[in-house]
Scaffold this motif. Sequence first.
Motif, mmCIF file in Angstrom:
data_model
loop_
_atom_site.group_PDB
_atom_site.id
_atom_site.type_symbol
_atom_site.label_atom_id
_atom_site.label_comp_id
_atom_site.label_asym_id
_atom_site.label_seq_id
_atom_site.Cartn_x
_atom_site.Cartn_y
_atom_site.Cartn_z
ATOM 1 N N LEU A 317 0.839 -1.208 0.000
ATOM 2 C CA LEU A 317 0.000 0.000 0.000
ATOM 3 C C LEU A 317 0.871 1.255 0.000
ATOM 4 C CD1 LEU A 317 -2.779 1.424 0.305
ATOM 5 C CD2 LEU A 317 -2.418 1.330 2.768
ATOM 6 N N GLY A 321 1.537 1.654 -3.687
ATOM 7 C CA GLY A 321 0.198 2.184 -3.973
ATOM 8 C C GLY A 321 -0.778 1.092 -4.354
ATOM 9 N N PRO A 323 -3.162 -1.984 -2.834
ATOM 10 C CA PRO A 323 -3.682 -2.528 -1.570
ATOM 11 C C PRO A 323 -3.271 -3.990 -1.382
ATOM 12 C CG PRO A 323 -5.417 -1.451 -2.834
ATOM 13 C CD PRO A 323 -4.233 -1.574 -3.743
ATOM 14 N N THR A 328 -6.980 -2.532 3.478
ATOM 15 C CA THR A 328 -6.050 -1.499 3.002
ATOM 16 C C THR A 328 -6.569 -0.839 1.721
ATOM 17 O OG1 THR A 328 -4.742 -3.241 1.940
ATOM 18 C CG2 THR A 328 -3.963 -2.422 4.060
ATOM 19 N N LEU A 332 -6.779 3.037 1.298
ATOM 20 C CA LEU A 332 -6.242 3.752 0.131
ATOM 21 C C LEU A 332 -7.173 4.896 -0.245
ATOM 22 C CD1 LEU A 332 -4.205 3.966 -2.202
ATOM 23 C CD2 LEU A 332 -5.593 2.311 -3.464
#
Length: 502
Positions: A317, A321, A323, A328, A332
């Motif tokens: 994450l 970037g 999940p 998560t 995000l």
Amino acid sequence: MLEAYGSAFAYLFGNPSSFLLLIVAVIWGIAFGSVPGLTGIVGVALLIPFTFVLDPIAGLLLLSGVYVGSTFGGSISAILFNTPGSPEAACTALDGYPMARRGEAGKALGIALAASAIGGIFGTVVLMLLAPPMAQFALNFGPAEYFALAVLGITAIAAIGGGSILKGLVAGLIGLGIATVGLDPITGTERYTFGNLSLLTGISFVPAIIGTFALAEVLQRSGERVTTGQVITDVSTQLPSLKEFMATRITLLRSSTIGAIIGALPGVGATTAAFISYSEAVRWSRRPQDFGTGIADGIAAPESANNSAVGGSMVPLLALGIPGSATTAVMLGGLTIHGIIPGPLLMENNAQLVYTVFIGMFLANILMLVFGIRAARYFALVLKAPYALVGPAIVVLCMTGVYALNSNISDVGIMLAMGAFGFLLRKLKYPIASFVIGLVLGPIAETSLRQGLVISNYDYWEFVSRPITAVLLTASIASLVYGFYGQWKRHRSYRAAVAAGE
């Protein structure tokens, strides 16, 4: 890095309200995790609007604290009621509930709490030290590697069968078969839907788990005459002694490592980590037949793994970037609302935010130890009520929670059907664990296998000869052979003992 940590500590001590925020987040997470159907995802999603009034660091501290607390919270209801509050805790019920029925509920909760804290701290330390290289390692995982990972977990199905390998295999194959219901992930062809549109998306995992564990338990208990000795009332949480801790140290270390690695893989999550860790604990145990009867290793393995996966899932994450889990993915959304774009540059451009979250998660795991003990006392009040009241309340709570997931009445129908099926499995003495492992890991194995074969143009050698895939598949075969050999030896010893007795 030291400068970044210094800046993070300066933020925390300069903003004492951050500690209060963490306490609220952990309590909120434990509460949401312990109620079947609500899960940590709902707990995080509900708090995102409140982060508007907070600065980005405080907002992310709040969400990560909920994530930590909810992952443990699911084990409370799993141990006391055989009703996993969250999917991550499904494995914990397999040994936690039998231990509670023996009158050792406090001990089971203590093992779960200690294992959760150790796994959570382990995962956070890994996150602190190895986030960039682990993110790079996770990028090496493609469909072939995911398939091999799922196979590694599935090969433990036979060992979990306890006294009967055949029953373990049959239960596992039924789980794999049910996992194929719905649209084909590659061609879009309908499979076993029988014209029912609600089955096009397949059998939802959460309703299936809640039905198999919670509803089946209520059905079974309703037909039993519960004696005074079977009533669970002593739930004063007892943390394991040093001797008990040392007895599970290998399981804790192995499961925490598995949890951190699997958590770092995008889209896999803590539930898969818990099941694979449980499978490995069974496989390497000297007494695999004891799993499912209420032993410490059966609680420590999934709890340390799913909490370690929390730290691991923050790696992709924050560093990529991407999940690492459903929770998560919701986080995000919370980050992007504040204008923060996770990715390789995040740790350089927002070092204070990243390292403050690292420290916050570490503290949240310690706070979980404090408030987890107290949370069990409130559940103890429920246990003092007659089961004639508690059982129907569990059913209503499960139905409400399952419906709230997607506002879909079909999910409730799936839960009821799986409850009846789980009850049948219990009556026929088929292992629930094998069935659930097949149900959880089956979709990962099938989708990854078919995607991998398409990518390799159906070149099977290219598919299995990838380095990580080859290592995982070789380990699967070796451990499967070792498991069968161990069962053959125990069977031979048993027959020899019987012959000597005659």
